[in-house]
Design an enzyme around this catalytic site. Structure first.
Site, PDB file in Angstrom:
ATOM      1  N   ASP A  29     -67.933 222.897   3.066  1.00 47.66           N
ATOM      2  CA  ASP A  29     -66.715 222.180   3.456  1.00 47.66           C
ATOM      3  C   ASP A  29     -66.979 221.381   4.736  1.00 47.66           C
ATOM      4  O   ASP A  29     -67.651 221.861   5.654  1.00 47.66           O
ATOM      5  CB  ASP A  29     -65.573 223.178   3.673  1.00 47.66           C
ATOM      6  CG  ASP A  29     -64.213 222.505   3.684  1.00 47.66           C
ATOM      7  OD1 ASP A  29     -63.424 222.736   2.755  1.00 47.66           O
ATOM      8  OD2 ASP A  29     -63.943 221.737   4.640  1.00 47.66           O
ATOM      9  N   ILE A  30     -66.438 220.183   4.799  1.00 51.32           N
ATOM     10  CA  ILE A  30     -66.680 219.304   5.949  1.00 51.32           C
ATOM     11  C   ILE A  30     -65.949 219.808   7.196  1.00 51.32           C
ATOM     12  O   ILE A  30     -66.327 219.450   8.318  1.00 51.32           O
ATOM     13  CB  ILE A  30     -66.230 217.858   5.598  1.00 51.32           C
ATOM     14  CG1 ILE A  30     -66.924 216.843   6.475  1.00 51.32           C
ATOM     15  CG2 ILE A  30     -64.720 217.714   5.658  1.00 51.32           C
ATOM     16  CD1 ILE A  30     -66.745 215.400   6.013  1.00 51.32           C
ATOM     17  N   ASN A  86     -55.856 226.480  -3.701  1.00 48.16           N
ATOM     18  CA  ASN A  86     -54.552 225.943  -3.337  1.00 48.16           C
ATOM     19  C   ASN A  86     -54.050 225.032  -4.457  1.00 48.16           C
ATOM     20  O   ASN A  86     -54.826 224.244  -5.008  1.00 48.16           O
ATOM     21  CB  ASN A  86     -54.666 225.142  -2.041  1.00 48.16           C
ATOM     22  CG  ASN A  86     -55.088 226.009  -0.859  1.00 48.16           C
ATOM     23  OD1 ASN A  86     -54.670 227.162  -0.762  1.00 48.16           O
ATOM     24  ND2 ASN A  86     -55.917 225.465   0.018  1.00 48.16           N
ATOM     25  N   VAL A  95     -57.001 217.847  -1.946  1.00 50.25           N
ATOM     26  CA  VAL A  95     -57.898 217.110  -2.843  1.00 50.25           C
ATOM     27  C   VAL A  95     -57.549 217.535  -4.270  1.00 50.25           C
ATOM     28  O   VAL A  95     -57.621 218.724  -4.607  1.00 50.25           O
ATOM     29  CB  VAL A  95     -59.384 217.395  -2.538  1.00 50.25           C
ATOM     30  CG1 VAL A  95     -60.270 216.652  -3.525  1.00 50.25           C
ATOM     31  CG2 VAL A  95     -59.724 216.995  -1.101  1.00 50.25           C
ATOM     32  N   HIS A  99     -60.666 223.218  -6.926  1.00 50.66           N
ATOM     33  CA  HIS A  99     -61.780 223.759  -6.145  1.00 50.66           C
ATOM     34  C   HIS A  99     -61.426 225.146  -5.643  1.00 50.66           C
ATOM     35  O   HIS A  99     -60.270 225.452  -5.351  1.00 50.66           O
ATOM     36  CB  HIS A  99     -62.133 222.840  -4.968  1.00 50.66           C
ATOM     37  CG  HIS A  99     -60.957 222.433  -4.143  1.00 50.66           C
ATOM     38  ND1 HIS A  99     -60.103 221.438  -4.526  1.00 50.66           N
ATOM     39  CD2 HIS A  99     -60.495 222.901  -2.961  1.00 50.66           C
ATOM     40  CE1 HIS A  99     -59.154 221.303  -3.615  1.00 50.66           C
ATOM     41  NE2 HIS A  99     -59.367 222.179  -2.658  1.00 50.66           N
ATOM     42  N   MET A 100     -62.453 225.947  -5.539  1.00 50.88           N
ATOM     43  CA  MET A 100     -62.322 227.296  -4.996  1.00 50.88           C
ATOM     44  C   MET A 100     -62.958 227.310  -3.607  1.00 50.88           C
ATOM     45  O   MET A 100     -64.100 226.887  -3.447  1.00 50.88           O
ATOM     46  CB  MET A 100     -63.031 228.277  -5.930  1.00 50.88           C
ATOM     47  CG  MET A 100     -62.945 229.721  -5.503  1.00 50.88           C
ATOM     48  SD  MET A 100     -63.635 230.800  -6.783  1.00 50.88           S
ATOM     49  CE  MET A 100     -62.249 230.877  -7.928  1.00 50.88           C
ATOM     50  N   HIS A 101     -62.183 227.755  -2.609  1.00 51.11           N
ATOM     51  CA  HIS A 101     -62.737 227.945  -1.266  1.00 51.11           C
ATOM     52  C   HIS A 101     -63.391 229.319  -1.217  1.00 51.11           C
ATOM     53  O   HIS A 101     -62.734 230.322  -1.534  1.00 51.11           O
ATOM     54  CB  HIS A 101     -61.631 227.928  -0.205  1.00 51.11           C
ATOM     55  CG  HIS A 101     -60.884 226.640  -0.080  1.00 51.11           C
ATOM     56  ND1 HIS A 101     -61.117 225.747   0.937  1.00 51.11           N
ATOM     57  CD2 HIS A 101     -59.900 226.102  -0.839  1.00 51.11           C
ATOM     58  CE1 HIS A 101     -60.289 224.718   0.816  1.00 51.11           C
ATOM     59  NE2 HIS A 101     -59.545 224.898  -0.254  1.00 51.11           N
TER      60      HIS A 101
HETATM   61  P1  5GP Z   1     -57.517 221.827  -0.212  1.00 50.22           P
HETATM   62  O1  5GP Z   1     -56.704 221.570   1.018  1.00 50.22           O
HETATM   63  O2  5GP Z   1     -57.283 220.739  -1.249  1.00 50.22           O
HETATM   64  O3  5GP Z   1     -57.382 223.194  -0.786  1.00 50.22           O
HETATM   65  O4  5GP Z   1     -59.027 221.746   0.243  1.00 50.22           O
HETATM   66  C1  5GP Z   1     -59.721 220.546   0.369  1.00 50.22           C
HETATM   67  C2  5GP Z   1     -60.911 220.833   1.227  1.00 50.22           C
HETATM   68  O5  5GP Z   1     -61.802 219.729   1.115  1.00 50.22           O
HETATM   69  C3  5GP Z   1     -60.599 220.985   2.705  1.00 50.22           C
HETATM   70  O6  5GP Z   1     -61.031 222.267   3.159  1.00 50.22           O
HETATM   71  C4  5GP Z   1     -61.362 219.852   3.370  1.00 50.22           C
HETATM   72  O7  5GP Z   1     -61.923 220.215   4.612  1.00 50.22           O
HETATM   73  C5  5GP Z   1     -62.429 219.529   2.344  1.00 50.22           C
HETATM   74  N1  5GP Z   1     -62.890 218.145   2.369  1.00 50.22           N
HETATM   75  C6  5GP Z   1     -62.110 217.025   2.448  1.00 50.22           C
HETATM   76  N2  5GP Z   1     -62.883 215.920   2.438  1.00 50.22           N
HETATM   77  C7  5GP Z   1     -64.171 216.363   2.347  1.00 50.22           C
HETATM   78  C8  5GP Z   1     -65.428 215.686   2.312  1.00 50.22           C
HETATM   79  O8  5GP Z   1     -65.517 214.461   2.336  1.00 50.22           O
HETATM   80  N3  5GP Z   1     -66.532 216.459   2.237  1.00 50.22           N
HETATM   81  C9  5GP Z   1     -66.472 217.834   2.186  1.00 50.22           C
HETATM   82  N4  5GP Z   1     -67.639 218.494   2.123  1.00 50.22           N
HETATM   83  N5  5GP Z   1     -65.298 218.492   2.221  1.00 50.22           N
HETATM   84  C10 5GP Z   1     -64.171 217.775   2.304  1.00 50.22           C
END
Ligand code: 5GP
Ligand code: ZN
Length: 113
Positions: A29-30, A86, A95, A99-101
């Site tokens: 994750d970024i 989420n 996003v 996706h699974m964190h």
């Molecule tokens: P969500 O909030 O949809 O559950 O998680 C999206 C995740 O994607 C966040 O933890 C965010 O930091 C990560 N993310 C967003 N943009 C990028 C990116 O360009 N590269 C990477 N590696 N992670 C990203």
């Protein structure tokens, strides 16, 4: 399709990959919320958990299996870890490609915020 994670699957954007097979991609994750914070995604575009169909069940199982195996390989399986998916606005999804964190390396609190 203008999807950030599909761009990573297609390598229009190069993620920091930790695992890949024919069906899933895992990358760091970024904006990590733990010492290890990996996103595990299906290569197939599925926008949200609400869009999972019966034909995707093996794929969803593979996300979970990949998380558990990475936790083991990275050495925090026994200590424990947090897996989160989420969904939509109230779930905090930002996003719209499932996706699974996988987060490990520290103790997490419950309930989630
Ligand atoms: P969500 O909030 O949809 O559950 O998680 C999206 C995740 O994607 C966040 O933890 C965010 O930091 C990560 N993310 C967003 N943009 C990028 C990116 O360009 N590269 C990477 N590696 N992670 C990203
Ligand atoms: Zn996508």
């Amino acid at each position: 399709m203008d999807c950030l994670f599909c761009k990573m699957v297609n390598r229009d954007i190069e993620p920091d990959i930790v695992y890949e097979d024919d069906h899933v991609l895992a990358f760091n994750d970024i904006n990590p919320q733990a010492p290890t914070h990996i996103l595990i995604i299906p290569k197939k575009h599925i926008a949200t958990l609400n869009d999972i169909e019966e034909g995707d069940l093996a794929l969803v199982g593979r996300l979970q299996y990949t998380a558990a195996r990475l936790a083991r390989d990275l050495g925090f399986a026994e200590d424990g870890y947090r897996v989160v998916m989420n969904c939509n606005d109230h779930g905090g999804q930002s996003v719209y490609h499932v996706h699974m964190h996988l987060m490990g390396g520290r103790r997490f609190t419950w309930p989630a915020g």
